[in-house]
Design a protein around this motif. Sequence first.
Motif, PDB file in Angstrom:
ATOM      1  N   GLU A 192       0.806  -1.220   0.000  1.00  0.00           N
ATOM      2  CA  GLU A 192       0.000   0.000   0.000  1.00  0.00           C
ATOM      3  C   GLU A 192       0.840   1.271   0.000  1.00  0.00           C
ATOM      4  OE1 GLU A 192      -2.622  -0.611   3.305  1.00  0.00           O
ATOM      5  OE2 GLU A 192      -3.296  -2.490   2.407  1.00  0.00           O
ATOM      6  N   GLU A 193       1.890   1.293   0.823  1.00  0.00           N
ATOM      7  CA  GLU A 193       2.684   2.512   0.974  1.00  0.00           C
ATOM      8  C   GLU A 193       3.680   2.692  -0.166  1.00  0.00           C
ATOM      9  OE1 GLU A 193       3.323   5.947   3.313  1.00  0.00           O
ATOM     10  OE2 GLU A 193       1.849   4.332   3.499  1.00  0.00           O
ATOM     11  N   PHE A 194       4.303   1.581  -0.569  1.00  0.00           N
ATOM     12  CA  PHE A 194       5.378   1.697  -1.560  1.00  0.00           C
ATOM     13  C   PHE A 194       4.967   1.212  -2.942  1.00  0.00           C
ATOM     14  CE2 PHE A 194       7.339   1.236   2.634  1.00  0.00           C
ATOM     15  CZ  PHE A 194       8.100   2.392   2.670  1.00  0.00           C
ATOM     16  N   GLY A 195       3.732   0.700  -3.038  1.00  0.00           N
ATOM     17  CA  GLY A 195       3.232   0.285  -4.356  1.00  0.00           C
ATOM     18  C   GLY A 195       4.011  -0.859  -4.969  1.00  0.00           C
ATOM     19  N   VAL A 196       4.656  -1.661  -4.112  1.00  0.00           N
ATOM     20  CA  VAL A 196       5.406  -2.813  -4.611  1.00  0.00           C
ATOM     21  C   VAL A 196       4.576  -4.070  -4.388  1.00  0.00           C
ATOM     22  CG1 VAL A 196       7.523  -4.165  -4.390  1.00  0.00           C
ATOM     23  CG2 VAL A 196       7.589  -1.689  -4.049  1.00  0.00           C
ATOM     24  N   PRO A 197       4.058  -4.674  -5.465  1.00  0.00           N
ATOM     25  CA  PRO A 197       3.254  -5.882  -5.279  1.00  0.00           C
ATOM     26  C   PRO A 197       4.118  -7.057  -4.823  1.00  0.00           C
ATOM     27  CG  PRO A 197       3.581  -5.454  -7.603  1.00  0.00           C
ATOM     28  CD  PRO A 197       4.169  -4.293  -6.876  1.00  0.00           C
ATOM     29  N   VAL A 198       3.655  -7.745  -3.803  1.00  0.00           N
ATOM     30  CA  VAL A 198       4.347  -8.941  -3.323  1.00  0.00           C
ATOM     31  C   VAL A 198       3.686 -10.129  -3.984  1.00  0.00           C
ATOM     32  CG1 VAL A 198       4.890 -10.343  -1.308  1.00  0.00           C
ATOM     33  CG2 VAL A 198       4.904  -7.857  -1.142  1.00  0.00           C
ATOM     34  N   VAL A 199       4.444 -10.805  -4.827  1.00  0.00           N
ATOM     35  CA  VAL A 199       3.837 -11.761  -5.736  1.00  0.00           C
ATOM     36  C   VAL A 199       4.024 -13.212  -5.307  1.00  0.00           C
ATOM     37  CG1 VAL A 199       4.090 -12.722  -8.058  1.00  0.00           C
ATOM     38  CG2 VAL A 199       3.941 -10.257  -7.744  1.00  0.00           C
ATOM     39  N   ARG A 200       5.149 -13.494  -4.696  1.00  0.00           N
ATOM     40  CA  ARG A 200       5.515 -14.888  -4.508  1.00  0.00           C
ATOM     41  C   ARG A 200       6.626 -14.955  -3.464  1.00  0.00           C
ATOM     42  NH1 ARG A 200       9.095 -18.440  -6.959  1.00  0.00           N
ATOM     43  NH2 ARG A 200      10.239 -16.802  -7.995  1.00  0.00           N
ATOM     44  N   ALA A 201       6.767 -16.064  -2.785  1.00  0.00           N
ATOM     45  CA  ALA A 201       7.875 -16.238  -1.850  1.00  0.00           C
ATOM     46  C   ALA A 201       8.302 -17.695  -1.834  1.00  0.00           C
ATOM     47  CB  ALA A 201       7.475 -15.794  -0.448  1.00  0.00           C
ATOM     48  N   GLU A 202       9.579 -17.908  -1.582  1.00  0.00           N
ATOM     49  CA  GLU A 202      10.097 -19.266  -1.421  1.00  0.00           C
ATOM     50  C   GLU A 202      10.592 -19.418   0.000  1.00  0.00           C
ATOM     51  OE1 GLU A 202      11.796 -19.863  -5.977  1.00  0.00           O
ATOM     52  OE2 GLU A 202      13.162 -19.799  -4.261  1.00  0.00           O
ATOM     53  N   GLU A 203      10.307 -20.573   0.576  1.00  0.00           N
ATOM     54  CA  GLU A 203      10.716 -20.790   1.955  1.00  0.00           C
ATOM     55  C   GLU A 203      11.462 -22.113   2.100  1.00  0.00           C
ATOM     56  OE1 GLU A 203       7.366 -18.518   4.599  1.00  0.00           O
ATOM     57  OE2 GLU A 203       7.216 -20.689   4.382  1.00  0.00           O
ATOM     58  N   THR A 204      12.482 -22.090   2.916  1.00  0.00           N
ATOM     59  CA  THR A 204      13.191 -23.323   3.253  1.00  0.00           C
ATOM     60  C   THR A 204      13.241 -23.437   4.767  1.00  0.00           C
ATOM     61  OG1 THR A 204      14.551 -23.120   1.277  1.00  0.00           O
ATOM     62  CG2 THR A 204      15.308 -24.646   2.963  1.00  0.00           C
ATOM     63  N   LEU A 205      12.805 -24.587   5.256  1.00  0.00           N
ATOM     64  CA  LEU A 205      12.740 -24.794   6.699  1.00  0.00           C
ATOM     65  C   LEU A 205      13.804 -25.786   7.127  1.00  0.00           C
ATOM     66  CD1 LEU A 205      10.987 -24.133   9.201  1.00  0.00           C
ATOM     67  CD2 LEU A 205       9.740 -26.227   8.727  1.00  0.00           C
ATOM     68  N   THR A 206      14.528 -25.464   8.169  1.00  0.00           N
ATOM     69  CA  THR A 206      15.490 -26.411   8.721  1.00  0.00           C
ATOM     70  C   THR A 206      15.643 -26.131  10.215  1.00  0.00           C
ATOM     71  OG1 THR A 206      17.719 -27.329   8.473  1.00  0.00           O
ATOM     72  CG2 THR A 206      17.484 -24.974   8.140  1.00  0.00           C
ATOM     73  N   ALA A 207      16.568 -26.835  10.844  1.00  0.00           N
ATOM     74  CA  ALA A 207      16.777 -26.636  12.276  1.00  0.00           C
ATOM     75  C   ALA A 207      18.160 -26.066  12.506  1.00  0.00           C
ATOM     76  CB  ALA A 207      16.637 -27.958  13.023  1.00  0.00           C
ATOM     77  N   GLY A 208      18.339 -25.436  13.646  1.00  0.00           N
ATOM     78  CA  GLY A 208      19.649 -24.892  13.977  1.00  0.00           C
ATOM     79  C   GLY A 208      19.751 -24.678  15.466  1.00  0.00           C
ATOM     80  N   ALA A 209      20.917 -24.164  15.875  1.00  0.00           N
ATOM     81  CA  ALA A 209      21.128 -23.851  17.286  1.00  0.00           C
ATOM     82  C   ALA A 209      21.075 -22.342  17.443  1.00  0.00           C
ATOM     83  CB  ALA A 209      22.480 -24.388  17.738  1.00  0.00           C
TER      84      ALA A 209
END
Lengths: 244, 244
Positions: free
Chosen positions: B176-193
Motif C-alpha cells: 500500500e505505501e510503496f506500491g510494490v506488489p508482493v507476488v511470490r515467496a520461497e521458503e526453506t525450513l530447517t533446524a539450527g542452534a
Amino acid sequence: MNFVLPKARGNKPLYQVVEDHIRERIDAGALVPGDLIPSEAQLAKQLDVSQGTVKKAIDNLVWERLLFRHQGKGTYVSAIDFNNSLFRFTTYGDASGQPTRIHKETTDRRLVDAGKDIRKQLEVSDKAQVLYLERVGYVEEEPVMVEYSHWRSELVQGLENESLHIPDLLYALIVEEFGVPVVRAEETLTAGAADTATAQHLNIEPGAPVLVLNRTTYTRGNRIIEVRTSKGRADRFSYKTEIR
Amino acid sequence: MNFVLPKARGNKPLYQVVEDHIRERIDAGALVPGDLIPSEAQLAKQLDVSQGTVKKAIDNLVWERLLFRHQGKGTYVSAIDFNNSLFRFTTYGDASGQPTRIHKETTDRRLVDAGKDIRKQLEVSDKAQVLYLERVGYVEEEPVMVEYSHWRSELVQGLENESLHIPDLLYALIVEEFGVPVVRAEETLTAGAADTATAQHLNIEPGAPVLVLNRTTYTRGNRIIEVRTSKGRADRFSYKTEIR
DNA sequence: GAGTGGTCTAGACCACAGC
DNA sequence: CTGTGGTCTAGACCACTCA
C-alpha cells in the motif's frame, strides 16, 4: 453391472455423487491400490451420466491423488506416496531439490512394553506389547537420520523375526507381506536437540540441533498402525516450499 | 481488444496456451492482485477459442491459486497469502491447529552495508546499501521468534524512517505505501542452534534448538525484494501435514 | 484395430450477484 | 433483468497402449 446413484442428491452436483461412488467402492475394498477401475465410458453407462461428468469426477480424484491415469491404459487406484513426506533429504549444491536415496539399516527390533503415550496413540490395552523398530539412515556411508517406530504388533506378526529382511521401503513389505493397506499418514515437523542415543547414531554432539518428524500412519477405517519419530541432522535436511 | 495466440503451439494443448496468455498479462502488470479478469465468454471471444477451453485454463490457474472465482461476480487475480507460510505458530493443546496471532516489535531498522551473500541474493551492486530490519515476535508477552530481514532499499525508500509505524503485517505496508506488489515467496525450513543474539531475544540458552526459516520474497518479473531469516523457539513452532 | 484417456467444441440450463 | 461462473450433455477427433 449397473448401479443406481442415490436419488436424494441434496443439491450435490452429479460429479460429486460419482466421486462418492468411486470412493465407496475403494473404501469397501472392491477396488484396491493398483487396480484398474472401469473406463470412463463404462462408468458413464453404468451410472447413466455423461462421460464428461465421469471425467470431471475422476479429474478431482486424480487431483486428490486417490487415482492416477495412464493414457491408453486406464485409470488406477493409487497407493500412498511417502515421497511427499516432509522429511526429504536434500543434497547441498543440488539446486534441483531432488531427494537423495537413503539406505536404512535396522539396529533394533523387538516386542516391548511401550510407555503410556505410545500405547494411547496406538490404541492398545495396557498389557499389550508393541513392536519396536529402530533404523538408521545413511547417505553414502554417512549416518544422517534415525527413526524410532512403534507398531501394533498383531497387525504385523512376525516382523520382529530377525530372519525377515526389512527393505528400505518398509511400507511395501507391510502391504505385501502382511496385507495391511497403508492409506494415509500425518506428519508434524519441529526442531529439537539430539539426545545421547541419537547423537551417537548420527555421530554428532549431544545437544546439537536436529529436525524432528513425528508421523502417525493409518490403515483403512482410520486405524493407526504405527507411530514414528524420526530425527535427522539439521545440516542434511531441509524442506522447501513456495507461497503464492 | 483481441489477441492472437502464438501460432506455433508445439503440441501444447490450447488450454495451456490460454493459461500462458493469462499468466503473461499478470506478469506484465496489466493485471494486478485484486483485479477482475475478463469473463470466460469475453476471453473465449478475444482468443477465438471455446468457453470450455477458457474454463479449463482458468480451472488450472485457480488450482495453482493464481486466480480465484466468485460465482456471479467474476474471476480475480489472487494476492499472496502468507498464512500458507511454513512458519505457523501452533499453540499446545490447540488440536484445531489454528495459527495464533503473533505480535511483532521492531528492534532494529537501518541502512547497512550488507555481506556478500545478502548482496548477491538481492542482486544489488557492491556499494549499494540495503535496509536491515529486525523484529521480535511475541505471543502473550512471551518472545517466540526473531526475524532478520534485508530489503532492496530503493524499492522501500523511507522504511528506515523511525516515524513510520511498521504493522504486524509488514507486506500490507509494502504494497500500500510503496506500491510494490508482493507476488511470490520461497521458503526453506530447517533446524539450527540459537546464536547468542537470538538466544537473548528469545530468552533461551545459546545453542538451544530453533527452527530456522529462510524466505525469499519476489515482486513482479521475478525480482527479489527481500531475503529474510526467521528463528523460532522449537517448543513453540511446528508444521503439520497429511500424506495420502 | 479396438479400447483407453486427452482435447476441444457447442449449447442448454442453473445459481448467484448486483443494479 | 443482465452478466457472471457452475453443471451437464453429446459428440468429434487425437494420442497412446496393447494384442
